[in-house]
Enzyme design. Sequence first.
Site, PDB file in Angstrom:
ATOM      1  N   GLU A 118       0.845  -1.198   0.000  1.00  0.00           N
ATOM      2  CA  GLU A 118       0.000   0.000   0.000  1.00  0.00           C
ATOM      3  C   GLU A 118       0.878   1.245   0.000  1.00  0.00           C
ATOM      4  OE1 GLU A 118      -2.428  -0.201   3.513  1.00  0.00           O
ATOM      5  OE2 GLU A 118      -3.202  -2.187   3.001  1.00  0.00           O
ATOM      6  N   LYS A 120       2.137   4.537   1.623  1.00  0.00           N
ATOM      7  CA  LYS A 120       2.166   5.082   2.980  1.00  0.00           C
ATOM      8  C   LYS A 120       1.818   6.561   2.895  1.00  0.00           C
ATOM      9  CE  LYS A 120       4.769   5.105   7.263  1.00  0.00           C
ATOM     10  NZ  LYS A 120       4.555   6.483   7.651  1.00  0.00           N
ATOM     11  N   ASP A 122       1.049  10.344   4.021  1.00  0.00           N
ATOM     12  CA  ASP A 122       1.657  11.229   5.005  1.00  0.00           C
ATOM     13  C   ASP A 122       0.609  12.214   5.507  1.00  0.00           C
ATOM     14  OD1 ASP A 122       3.523  12.294   6.608  1.00  0.00           O
ATOM     15  OD2 ASP A 122       4.631  13.355   5.050  1.00  0.00           O
ATOM     16  N   TYR A 233      -7.383   1.918   5.866  1.00  0.00           N
ATOM     17  CA  TYR A 233      -6.498   0.799   5.531  1.00  0.00           C
ATOM     18  C   TYR A 233      -6.328  -0.269   6.608  1.00  0.00           C
ATOM     19  CZ  TYR A 233      -3.395   4.194   7.791  1.00  0.00           C
ATOM     20  OH  TYR A 233      -2.856   5.115   8.645  1.00  0.00           O
ATOM     21  N   LYS A 321      10.287   3.581   3.371  1.00  0.00           N
ATOM     22  CA  LYS A 321      10.141   4.992   2.996  1.00  0.00           C
ATOM     23  C   LYS A 321      10.793   5.272   1.653  1.00  0.00           C
ATOM     24  CE  LYS A 321       8.840   6.989   7.110  1.00  0.00           C
ATOM     25  NZ  LYS A 321       9.388   7.971   7.999  1.00  0.00           N
ATOM     26  N   CYS A 414      38.699  37.635   8.787  1.00  0.00           N
ATOM     27  CA  CYS A 414      37.248  37.588   8.927  1.00  0.00           C
ATOM     28  C   CYS A 414      36.576  38.373   7.799  1.00  0.00           C
ATOM     29  CB  CYS A 414      36.844  38.174  10.278  1.00  0.00           C
ATOM     30  SG  CYS A 414      35.052  38.341  10.449  1.00  0.00           S
ATOM     31  N   CYS A 417      34.951  41.655   9.547  1.00  0.00           N
ATOM     32  CA  CYS A 417      35.683  42.746  10.208  1.00  0.00           C
ATOM     33  C   CYS A 417      37.160  42.765   9.841  1.00  0.00           C
ATOM     34  CB  CYS A 417      35.521  42.639  11.719  1.00  0.00           C
ATOM     35  SG  CYS A 417      36.371  41.218  12.419  1.00  0.00           S
ATOM     36  N   CYS A 432      36.783  33.902  14.387  1.00  0.00           N
ATOM     37  CA  CYS A 432      37.112  35.322  14.418  1.00  0.00           C
ATOM     38  C   CYS A 432      37.103  35.674  15.893  1.00  0.00           C
ATOM     39  CB  CYS A 432      36.053  36.146  13.682  1.00  0.00           C
ATOM     40  SG  CYS A 432      36.188  37.904  14.050  1.00  0.00           S
ATOM     41  N   CYS A 437      33.512  42.271  16.432  1.00  0.00           N
ATOM     42  CA  CYS A 437      33.120  41.958  15.049  1.00  0.00           C
ATOM     43  C   CYS A 437      31.602  42.156  14.899  1.00  0.00           C
ATOM     44  CB  CYS A 437      33.488  40.517  14.729  1.00  0.00           C
ATOM     45  SG  CYS A 437      32.869  39.980  13.124  1.00  0.00           S
TER      46      CYS A 437
HETATM   47  S1  IVH Z   1      -0.799   0.328   8.791  1.00  0.00           S
HETATM   48  C1  IVH Z   1      -0.636  -2.172  12.313  1.00  0.00           C
HETATM   49  N1  IVH Z   1      -0.982   1.428   6.416  1.00  0.00           N
HETATM   50  O1  IVH Z   1       1.923   5.201   9.258  1.00  0.00           O
HETATM   51  C2  IVH Z   1      -0.755  -1.311  11.159  1.00  0.00           C
HETATM   52  N2  IVH Z   1      -0.229   2.777   8.222  1.00  0.00           N
HETATM   53  O2  IVH Z   1       4.113   4.267  11.221  1.00  0.00           O
HETATM   54  C3  IVH Z   1      -0.290   0.062  11.397  1.00  0.00           C
HETATM   55  N3  IVH Z   1       0.245   5.101   7.602  1.00  0.00           N
HETATM   56  O3  IVH Z   1       0.374   5.600  12.339  1.00  0.00           O
HETATM   57  C4  IVH Z   1      -0.585   1.022  10.372  1.00  0.00           C
HETATM   58  N4  IVH Z   1      -0.278   4.916   5.481  1.00  0.00           N
HETATM   59  O4  IVH Z   1      -0.743   6.766  10.420  1.00  0.00           O
HETATM   60  C5  IVH Z   1      -0.655   1.612   7.707  1.00  0.00           C
HETATM   61  N5  IVH Z   1      -1.225   2.261   4.271  1.00  0.00           N
HETATM   62  C6  IVH Z   1      -0.902   2.444   5.543  1.00  0.00           C
HETATM   63  C7  IVH Z   1      -0.460   3.695   6.043  1.00  0.00           C
HETATM   64  C8  IVH Z   1      -0.130   3.813   7.390  1.00  0.00           C
HETATM   65  C9  IVH Z   1       0.142   5.738   6.425  1.00  0.00           C
HETATM   66  C10 IVH Z   1       0.699   5.728   8.860  1.00  0.00           C
HETATM   67  C11 IVH Z   1      -0.235   5.520  10.023  1.00  0.00           C
HETATM   68  C12 IVH Z   1       0.579   4.953  11.121  1.00  0.00           C
HETATM   69  C13 IVH Z   1       1.983   5.148  10.665  1.00  0.00           C
HETATM   70  C14 IVH Z   1       2.796   3.968  11.119  1.00  0.00           C
END
Ligand code: IVH
Length: 672
Positions: A118, A120, A122, A233, A321, A414, A417, A432, A437
């Site tokens: 999935e 992630k 933000d 999710y 990440k 410097c 100065c 310096c 200065c």
């Molecule tokens: S799963 C046990 N899925 O990332 C499962 N988290 O570091 C835990 N997050 O606090 C979370 N996208 O806010 C999951 N597709 C995704 C996510 C996701 C973003 C965030 C979430 C969580 C943090 C975990």
Amino acid sequence: MTRQDSRKLAAVAEKLREAINHHNYRYYVLDDPETSDAEYDQLMRRLEALEREYPELATPDSPTQRVGAAPSDKFRVVVHRKMMMSLGNAMNADEMREFDKRIKRLLKSDADIEYVAEVKLDGLGIELVYEDGLLTVGSTRGDGINGEDVTPNIRTIRSVPLKLVKPAHGKIPHLLEVRGEAVLTLKAFEKLNRAREEAGEPVFANPRNAAAGSLRQLNPKVTASRPLDVFLYSPGAIDGITFKSQWEFLQGIKSLGLRVNPLSRVCQGVEAVLEYWNEITEKRHSLDYDADGVVAKVNSFGLQEQLGEVSRSPRWAIAYKFKAQQAETVVERIEVQVGRIGSLTPVAKLRPVQLAGVTISNASLHNLDEIRRKDIREHDTVLIERAGDVIPYVLRVTKEGRPRSKPFEMPAHCPECGATIVHEEGEVGYFCVNANCPARMRESIRHFASKTALDIEGLGDKLVAQLVEAGLVKELDDLFSLTKSQLTGLERMADKSAQNILDAIQGARKTSLDRVINGLGIRHVGEHTARQLALRFHTLDALAEASEDDLLSVRDIGAEVAHSIREYFDEPRNLKAVKRLIKVLEIEPVTEAPGRGALRDKTFVLTGTLESMTREDAERKIMAAGGRVTSSVSRKTDFVVAGAEPGSKLKKASDLGVRVLDEKGLNALLAG
Ligand code: IVH
């Protein structure tokens, strides 16, 4: 109206609601609208008109009831029925393979593991609770155990159904808790910031902060004006429906009307997950929301259960990440800046380049050793990176086609100065040592006026430079004898601003010993050490007289720090400056031992009128419990205490997502 008429009207209202909910579902969940915006608006208007005329027809789950609740003064705590866990991280593909191997080992299996990969997101973690199909609670993740009840705000999010859709096959579960992420689309984020800029309000640093600030609004009307979105999710507590896997769960909640991310995918084996990561990495810039990586989850819930969890993170999931964002540009010049203790810092002046949405034109090169190690020279093409999306950093030089150039050298004099630069063999730093200065003076004043020192509002970099340049401030205490005519004599300084600054300076006269010690800018003495020193010595005079041995007996102070403090006061010029400061400041001692204070290291801002105590009392109590009171709300503020008729600080607090307490809340905290 006859009973028959009223039944008919109720049926019409129900039809309208169903139609609107259906269009919402097509639009937000299936991303496949069946109707135009105009038609949708018309349905909404008809329902609104009907409910206005016959209020008894409005049900709580009616799509007209998204913004109903009045602003509240604080959020209730929600205890999550099941803990909301966090995720472990993998830094590179090999660590992903390690993760996969660990799972196979734990499951004693050689076969490919089936994962769901999935995006992630933000944003801000949230939980929605549906009881018998109705949204009853929406909360923030908080610390995973306790969240905040933000139901009225969650209800304003159009992609959150107030009522679940009955699936074609199957029924509505008795209880369904789903977790996900609230995000602000990039478009909405830009629009919001533009509006704030025009209104003279502080802009949000990124969509994540804006989403958090919007969701943690005390007034749901404000949340409603910020088009948040959600993607769901994860399952929480569930009763009345079973899912065998993550994939089945995602499909299942989608058919119940909940929005899931369309990019999620089943992957056979870890290599397929890595491929997914590559694809999403490529795509990330074209997404309409911020994403910071990919999450891989073992698909089968049965296997998830076998794998279990360690310290709040599941063993069956991991976040990989994205690599920090990078760009190439040219070092046009290397400039040397002089800090308050005279240390020289080389800074690369870059050909401006866009990186992760901002223009970068400077990057600190830290010191000569670092420059030598990376062999960075003027006119080089370099790769820069914004780690953790803030500070730009030169990663390395692209040496192909490098023009003829000489290695960088620190200047012998410097740049500000002209004094001779001092460098001790074997040390990294260049200094310096001219105490007069102007660059050093500028930096000293800036530090003295900064938030954690005297906190003088309005005394910004430009003004400080002007004051030093005009010779109006040669020592810190000169600040306190500035006159209005001196200030208005400076370029671009109006009468009103001059007065504001004078008021701020006078207001800062009364301060606490730890702030003054921190403000002196003694090498190695920051906020924390300043506090320890204030607790131990009670006055500046006593600190100035302390021997190195006395200093060494203070908590957390080692030989280097003790030496540096002694060195500072042994310099006659510094001692003279301190004596002069003592005369103009009203310095209060710091009494409560840190660590014992219930509010240790917490920062408070007070706004409005309190009932049971004066503002000064409140400040004293907070400080006695180890907390700090500052005058303006920032992201670093932990609590805003709002009394009657609070000012704009309350609004700022909710914009920044800072916790707001009323008087009772403050007293509860003080009581520990
Ligand atoms: S799963 C046990 N899925 O990332 C499962 N988290 O570091 C835990 N997050 O606090 C979370 N996208 O806010 C999951 N597709 C995704 C996510 C996701 C973003 C965030 C979430 C969580 C943090 C975990």
